[in-house]
Write a protein that holds these residues in place. Structure first.
Motif: not given
Ligand code: FAD
Length: 284
Positions: A12, A32, A47, A79, A253, A261
């Motif tokens: 995201a 992070n 997917n 943060v 998320d 994703v």
């Molecule tokens: C094992 C596993 C398998 C998966 N398989 C799939 C799949 O096959 N298909 C699919 O679509 N989805 C899958 N997912 C889900 C997918 O990983 C998430 O939906 C997606 O990563 C969400 O993206 P995001 O950017 O919202 O959050 P995230 O990927 O969680 O990224 C958020 C980032 O922000 C950082 N962060 C948080 N708070 C702070 C702060 N205060 N300061 C600095 N940094 C911070 C976190 O550490 C992280 O690095 C899977 C998840 C897991 C755990």
């Protein structure tokens, strides 16, 4: 002052960053280390349209290099606070403080569960950042690090280096602690004190502590911004990915299900486009 500061470098946040830079806005991402995320370790994603079987690492590495090629600044820092001012925001990450006109929260999900009574000890011995507050304890003071984040070992070693007497408490054994840092494995933790912190009680055993550093991977959205509206466990947003606070947007998320994703990427793009529209409106 940045046009956009993005908190979180997952699908995201990085998609938001790319879209902000494509529209010529200055963008800083605080995150992070993305290599420590579960997504980065995922061997196979089936997917992700057009790329069956791609790994999580391939997705994140390509997003990071795309963002960097466009001139996005990425700083691996957590943060801890966002402070809204009249027409901009202060963001503090470790010892770095920056200002931005808009903010995008892309912090994913994570455990924000607090220790019993934890909030009562903030500023009275409980801290969330070793690099910010460690120097207070450097002359042989006893500090306990509650290690819940991937970089907690590094932070404990830093405290040891500057002369603190460090105990590292975690649920499982960890690797990489410097000689001199004592490791304790415990599940049930409580803070004890009298006006100021005095000890961490770990599974019933008192660890005398002048300071306790609680290092979690994520910060609860309401700890970053107390007035942020939360609904069904996620940050409330409208179709423009605006949160309840003007010029703060959220994506991925952290806004709720489905936790996937490409949903996160789509929201990241919408959040960036909304921020850009609002920034352009501010100028015109
Ligand atoms: C094992 C596993 C398998 C998966 N398989 C799939 C799949 O096959 N298909 C699919 O679509 N989805 C899958 N997912 C889900 C997918 O990983 C998430 O939906 C997606 O990563 C969400 O993206 P995001 O950017 O919202 O959050 P995230 O990927 O969680 O990224 C958020 C980032 O922000 C950082 N962060 C948080 N708070 C702070 C702060 N205060 N300061 C600095 N940094 C911070 C976190 O550490 C992280 O690095 C899977 C998840 C897991 C755990």
């Amino acid at each position: 002052m940045y046009d956009i500061i993005i908190i979180g470098g997952g699908p995201a946040g990085l998609t938001a960053a790319i879209n902000g830079r494509v529209r010529n806005k200055s963008v800083l991402v605080f995150t992070n280390d993305w290599k420590q995320t579960y997504l980065y370790q995922a061997q196979r994603i089936d997917n992700y349209p057009g790329h069956p079987g791609i790994s999580g690492a391939e997705i994140l590495d390509s997003l990071v290099s795309h963002a960097k090629e466009l001139g996005v600044e990425i700083d691996t820092k957590r943060v801890l606070t966002i402070m809204p001012m009249d027409d901009h925001f202060y963001v503090s990450a470790g010892a770095r403080v920056e200002q931005a006109k808009t903010i995008i929260l892309a912090i994913g999900t994570g455990s924000h569960k607090k220790l019993p009574g934890e909030e009562n000890w903030i500023g009275r011995g409980v801290s969330y950042c070793a690099t910010c507050d460690g120097l207070l304890y450097r002359n042989g003071k006893k500090v306990t690090v509650v290690g819940k984040a991937a970089d907690a070992v590094e932070e404990a070693n830093f405290l040891n280096e500057i002369g603190c007497i460090v105990t590292f408490v975690s649920q499982k054994p960890v690797e990489g602690l410097s000689d001199g840092v004592k490791s304790v494995i415990a599940n049930h933790l409580e803070i004890k004190g009298d006006g100021m912190v005095q000890a961490l009680v770990a599974d019933g055993n008192e660890i005398p502590s002048d300071g306790i550093f609680i290092l979690r991977q994520t910060v609860a959205p309401n700890d970053l911004l107390p007035s942020l509206k939360i609904e069904d466990g996620g940050i409330w947003v409208n179709r423009r990915m605006e949160t309840s606070i003007p010029r703060i947007y959220a994506a991925g998320d952290c806004t709720g299900r489905p936790l996937q994703v490409i949903k996160s990427m789509g929201e990241g793009q919408r959040a960036a486009l909304s921020a850009v529209e609002d920034l352009d409106h501010l100028i015109n």
